[in-house]
Design a protein around this motif. Structure first.
Motif, PDB file in Angstrom:
ATOM      1  N   ASP A 191     -18.019   7.876 -32.800  1.00 19.04           N
ATOM      2  CA  ASP A 191     -18.074   8.674 -33.839  1.00 19.04           C
ATOM      3  C   ASP A 191     -17.604  10.012 -32.958  1.00 19.04           C
ATOM      4  O   ASP A 191     -18.161  10.284 -32.036  1.00 19.04           O
ATOM      5  CB  ASP A 191     -19.525   8.976 -34.374  1.00 19.04           C
ATOM      6  CG  ASP A 191     -19.340  10.102 -35.462  1.00 19.04           C
ATOM      7  OD1 ASP A 191     -18.525  10.410 -36.104  1.00 19.04           O
ATOM      8  OD2 ASP A 191     -20.594  10.698 -35.789  1.00 19.04           O
ATOM      9  N   SER A 192     -16.541  10.700 -33.576  1.00 17.64           N
ATOM     10  CA  SER A 192     -15.985  11.937 -32.871  1.00 17.64           C
ATOM     11  C   SER A 192     -17.146  13.138 -32.621  1.00 17.64           C
ATOM     12  O   SER A 192     -16.986  13.646 -31.627  1.00 17.64           O
ATOM     13  CB  SER A 192     -14.906  12.546 -33.179  1.00 17.64           C
ATOM     14  OG  SER A 192     -14.434  11.971 -34.544  1.00 17.64           O
ATOM     15  N   TYR A 193     -17.729  13.389 -33.675  1.00 15.53           N
ATOM     16  CA  TYR A 193     -18.706  14.223 -33.525  1.00 15.53           C
ATOM     17  C   TYR A 193     -19.950  13.881 -32.570  1.00 15.53           C
ATOM     18  O   TYR A 193     -20.678  14.983 -32.014  1.00 15.53           O
ATOM     19  CB  TYR A 193     -19.536  14.674 -34.870  1.00 15.53           C
ATOM     20  CG  TYR A 193     -18.400  14.866 -35.853  1.00 15.53           C
ATOM     21  CD1 TYR A 193     -17.777  16.305 -35.615  1.00 15.53           C
ATOM     22  CD2 TYR A 193     -17.971  14.578 -36.940  1.00 15.53           C
ATOM     23  CE1 TYR A 193     -16.987  17.166 -36.781  1.00 15.53           C
ATOM     24  CE2 TYR A 193     -16.905  14.879 -37.874  1.00 15.53           C
ATOM     25  CZ  TYR A 193     -16.417  16.362 -37.759  1.00 15.53           C
ATOM     26  OH  TYR A 193     -15.503  16.756 -38.453  1.00 15.53           O
ATOM     27  N   ALA A 194     -20.296  12.738 -32.654  1.00 13.62           N
ATOM     28  CA  ALA A 194     -21.200  12.214 -31.560  1.00 13.62           C
ATOM     29  C   ALA A 194     -20.830  12.374 -30.288  1.00 13.62           C
ATOM     30  O   ALA A 194     -21.646  12.924 -29.320  1.00 13.62           O
ATOM     31  CB  ALA A 194     -21.739  10.914 -31.836  1.00 13.62           C
ATOM     32  N   ALA A 195     -19.468  12.210 -29.918  1.00 13.91           N
ATOM     33  CA  ALA A 195     -18.827  12.438 -28.654  1.00 13.91           C
ATOM     34  C   ALA A 195     -18.804  13.788 -28.295  1.00 13.91           C
ATOM     35  O   ALA A 195     -19.231  14.320 -27.031  1.00 13.91           O
ATOM     36  CB  ALA A 195     -17.602  12.047 -28.634  1.00 13.91           C
ATOM     37  N   ILE A 196     -18.488  14.766 -29.204  1.00 14.25           N
ATOM     38  CA  ILE A 196     -18.640  16.131 -29.025  1.00 14.25           C
ATOM     39  C   ILE A 196     -20.128  16.641 -28.719  1.00 14.25           C
ATOM     40  O   ILE A 196     -20.342  17.483 -27.595  1.00 14.25           O
ATOM     41  CB  ILE A 196     -18.151  17.080 -30.118  1.00 14.25           C
ATOM     42  CG1 ILE A 196     -16.679  16.831 -30.267  1.00 14.25           C
ATOM     43  CG2 ILE A 196     -18.294  18.583 -29.939  1.00 14.25           C
ATOM     44  CD1 ILE A 196     -15.988  17.356 -31.460  1.00 14.25           C
ATOM     45  N   GLN A 202     -22.576  14.686 -27.324  1.00 11.52           N
ATOM     46  CA  GLN A 202     -22.925  14.370 -25.945  1.00 11.52           C
ATOM     47  C   GLN A 202     -22.297  15.191 -24.930  1.00 11.52           C
ATOM     48  O   GLN A 202     -22.814  15.485 -23.920  1.00 11.52           O
ATOM     49  CB  GLN A 202     -22.401  12.802 -25.907  1.00 11.52           C
ATOM     50  CG  GLN A 202     -22.778  12.386 -24.557  1.00 11.52           C
ATOM     51  CD  GLN A 202     -22.274  10.883 -24.299  1.00 11.52           C
ATOM     52  OE1 GLN A 202     -21.463  10.419 -25.376  1.00 11.52           O
ATOM     53  NE2 GLN A 202     -22.834   9.983 -23.385  1.00 11.52           N
ATOM     54  N   VAL A 203     -20.858  15.678 -25.205  1.00  8.06           N
ATOM     55  CA  VAL A 203     -20.315  16.585 -24.224  1.00  8.06           C
ATOM     56  C   VAL A 203     -21.161  17.915 -24.102  1.00  8.06           C
ATOM     57  O   VAL A 203     -21.336  18.396 -23.040  1.00  8.06           O
ATOM     58  CB  VAL A 203     -18.901  16.638 -24.596  1.00  8.06           C
ATOM     59  CG1 VAL A 203     -18.147  17.770 -23.508  1.00  8.06           C
ATOM     60  CG2 VAL A 203     -18.088  15.363 -24.195  1.00  8.06           C
ATOM     61  N   ASP A 204     -21.353  18.217 -25.313  1.00 12.24           N
ATOM     62  CA  ASP A 204     -22.179  19.704 -25.276  1.00 12.24           C
ATOM     63  C   ASP A 204     -23.390  19.429 -24.417  1.00 12.24           C
ATOM     64  O   ASP A 204     -23.872  20.344 -23.624  1.00 12.24           O
ATOM     65  CB  ASP A 204     -22.482  20.000 -26.570  1.00 12.24           C
ATOM     66  CG  ASP A 204     -21.023  20.593 -27.089  1.00 12.24           C
ATOM     67  OD1 ASP A 204     -20.401  21.068 -26.722  1.00 12.24           O
ATOM     68  OD2 ASP A 204     -21.128  20.857 -28.621  1.00 12.24           O
ATOM     69  N   GLN A 210     -24.166  17.193 -22.148  1.00  9.83           N
ATOM     70  CA  GLN A 210     -23.960  17.225 -20.717  1.00  9.83           C
ATOM     71  C   GLN A 210     -23.293  18.556 -20.153  1.00  9.83           C
ATOM     72  O   GLN A 210     -23.709  18.927 -18.998  1.00  9.83           O
ATOM     73  CB  GLN A 210     -22.667  16.191 -20.323  1.00  9.83           C
ATOM     74  CG  GLN A 210     -23.208  15.059 -20.711  1.00  9.83           C
ATOM     75  CD  GLN A 210     -21.889  13.769 -20.584  1.00  9.83           C
ATOM     76  OE1 GLN A 210     -20.727  14.298 -20.506  1.00  9.83           O
ATOM     77  NE2 GLN A 210     -22.137  12.587 -20.747  1.00  9.83           N
ATOM     78  N   ARG A 211     -22.947  19.416 -20.734  1.00 13.36           N
ATOM     79  CA  ARG A 211     -22.241  20.741 -20.246  1.00 13.36           C
ATOM     80  C   ARG A 211     -23.100  22.006 -20.517  1.00 13.36           C
ATOM     81  O   ARG A 211     -22.779  23.115 -20.593  1.00 13.36           O
ATOM     82  CB  ARG A 211     -21.287  21.058 -20.783  1.00 13.36           C
ATOM     83  CG  ARG A 211     -19.751  20.221 -20.496  1.00 13.36           C
ATOM     84  CD  ARG A 211     -18.498  20.631 -20.923  1.00 13.36           C
ATOM     85  NE  ARG A 211     -17.708  19.509 -20.561  1.00 13.36           N
ATOM     86  CZ  ARG A 211     -16.218  20.015 -21.029  1.00 13.36           C
ATOM     87  NH1 ARG A 211     -15.794  20.770 -21.595  1.00 13.36           N
ATOM     88  NH2 ARG A 211     -15.529  19.036 -20.472  1.00 13.36           N
ATOM     89  N   GLN A 212     -24.510  21.944 -21.081  1.00 11.57           N
ATOM     90  CA  GLN A 212     -25.265  22.962 -21.077  1.00 11.57           C
ATOM     91  C   GLN A 212     -25.549  23.592 -19.939  1.00 11.57           C
ATOM     92  O   GLN A 212     -25.441  23.402 -18.752  1.00 11.57           O
ATOM     93  CB  GLN A 212     -26.749  22.404 -21.401  1.00 11.57           C
ATOM     94  CG  GLN A 212     -27.202  21.930 -23.081  1.00 11.57           C
ATOM     95  CD  GLN A 212     -28.278  21.729 -23.080  1.00 11.57           C
ATOM     96  OE1 GLN A 212     -29.222  21.374 -22.263  1.00 11.57           O
ATOM     97  NE2 GLN A 212     -28.697  21.768 -24.476  1.00 11.57           N
ATOM     98  N   GLU A 213     -25.431  24.858 -20.194  1.00 15.25           N
ATOM     99  CA  GLU A 213     -25.411  26.048 -19.184  1.00 15.25           C
ATOM    100  C   GLU A 213     -26.768  26.391 -18.585  1.00 15.25           C
ATOM    101  O   GLU A 213     -27.667  26.010 -19.209  1.00 15.25           O
ATOM    102  CB  GLU A 213     -24.852  27.603 -19.639  1.00 15.25           C
ATOM    103  CG  GLU A 213     -23.214  27.444 -20.121  1.00 15.25           C
ATOM    104  CD  GLU A 213     -22.975  28.578 -20.527  1.00 15.25           C
ATOM    105  OE1 GLU A 213     -21.960  28.922 -20.236  1.00 15.25           O
ATOM    106  OE2 GLU A 213     -23.777  29.254 -21.293  1.00 15.25           O
ATOM    107  N   PRO A 214     -26.837  26.680 -17.319  1.00 17.58           N
ATOM    108  CA  PRO A 214     -28.370  27.018 -17.068  1.00 17.58           C
ATOM    109  C   PRO A 214     -28.741  28.373 -17.770  1.00 17.58           C
ATOM    110  O   PRO A 214     -28.070  28.867 -18.091  1.00 17.58           O
ATOM    111  CB  PRO A 214     -27.971  27.552 -15.507  1.00 17.58           C
ATOM    112  CG  PRO A 214     -26.765  26.779 -15.115  1.00 17.58           C
ATOM    113  CD  PRO A 214     -25.934  26.771 -16.436  1.00 17.58           C
ATOM    114  N   GLU A 215     -29.947  28.815 -17.841  1.00 19.50           N
ATOM    115  CA  GLU A 215     -30.653  29.772 -18.553  1.00 19.50           C
ATOM    116  C   GLU A 215     -30.274  30.970 -18.063  1.00 19.50           C
ATOM    117  O   GLU A 215     -29.915  31.980 -18.879  1.00 19.50           O
ATOM    118  CB  GLU A 215     -32.124  29.494 -18.204  1.00 19.50           C
ATOM    119  CG  GLU A 215     -32.909  30.724 -19.080  1.00 19.50           C
ATOM    120  CD  GLU A 215     -32.837  30.567 -20.630  1.00 19.50           C
ATOM    121  OE1 GLU A 215     -32.865  31.470 -21.437  1.00 19.50           O
ATOM    122  OE2 GLU A 215     -32.555  29.562 -21.178  1.00 19.50           O
ATOM    123  N   SER A 216     -29.825  31.243 -16.837  1.00 13.71           N
ATOM    124  CA  SER A 216     -29.546  32.618 -16.340  1.00 13.71           C
ATOM    125  C   SER A 216     -28.040  32.858 -16.639  1.00 13.71           C
ATOM    126  O   SER A 216     -27.728  33.904 -17.121  1.00 13.71           O
ATOM    127  CB  SER A 216     -29.568  32.451 -14.597  1.00 13.71           C
ATOM    128  OG  SER A 216     -28.624  31.724 -14.165  1.00 13.71           O
TER     129      SER A 216
END
Length: 192
Positions: free
Chosen positions: A59-64, A66-68, A70-76
């Motif tokens: 599912d393309s939305y699930a892939a997006i 999952q990438v999000d 994986q790419r979560q930014e640090p809090e700072s």
């Protein structure tokens, strides 16, 4: 034919991969769905078997999503980005307010200039209409003064044409240097 270790019945995995990539590129060029399966693309084969890619969720939305994750930014970084966005918005609003203020000020100054210019023109028109004989007389006197070429009166003519009072007009160009040069030439003339 030389035997290079490959059996004629086995298919080369590199060739299968290249064929799959060419099919995907052809699908993209034909405006195919980039996230789903390509229309008209033949499934790739490996050793004669069909296989499905399994690089992640189908599912393309699930892939997006999952990438999000994986790419979560640090809090700072997230906090800095929010502060930067707020700071930039404040700067934008301040610059727009300053621009509007400048625009209003420029409009007022332009209107004042037009009013002053029109008043000056009207004053000149009335002076010219009321005193044409005075204007002609002053013009004739000026021409008579400039036509008199008596020797030794050159500096008197220059002095009449130049205003040697430094406090007469504050908005005029600074002519103090020229004034000092003329005074020094009058006091000590050039030797020819």
């Amino acid at each position: 034919m030389a035997d290079n270790g490959a059996h004629p019945t086995e298919e080369d995995p590199a060739a299968a991969f290249l064929a799959q990539q060419e099919n995907e590129i052809a699908g993209i060029e034909n405006d195919g769905d980039a996230f789903g399966t390509l229309e008209g693309a033949e499934p790739a084969t490996l050793n004669g078997d069909l296989f499905q890619e399994s690089n992640g969720p189908t599912d393309s939305y699930a892939a997006i999503a999952q990438v999000d994750i994986q790419r979560q930014e640090p809090e700072s970084l997230r906090k800095w980005r929010e502060e930067q966005k707020a700071r930039l918005e404040a700067l934008d609003s301040a610059s727009k307010a300053a621009e509007e203020e400048w625009r209003v000020k420029a409009k007022k100054e332009l209107e004042d200039w037009h009013v002053h210019q029109n008043e000056q023109m009207e004053k000149n028109k009335t002076n010219n209409r009321l005193c044409p004989s005075l204007a002609r007389a002053s013009e004739e006197a000026f021409l008579a003064e400039t036509d008199s070429n008596s020797p030794g009166s050159e500096w008197e003519r220059v002095a009449r044409l130049c205003d040697f009072n430094p406090k007469t007009n504050k908005q005029a160009k600074d002519v103090s240097r020229m004034r000092s040069v003329l005074i020094s030439l009058k006091q000590t003339p050039l030797v020819r």
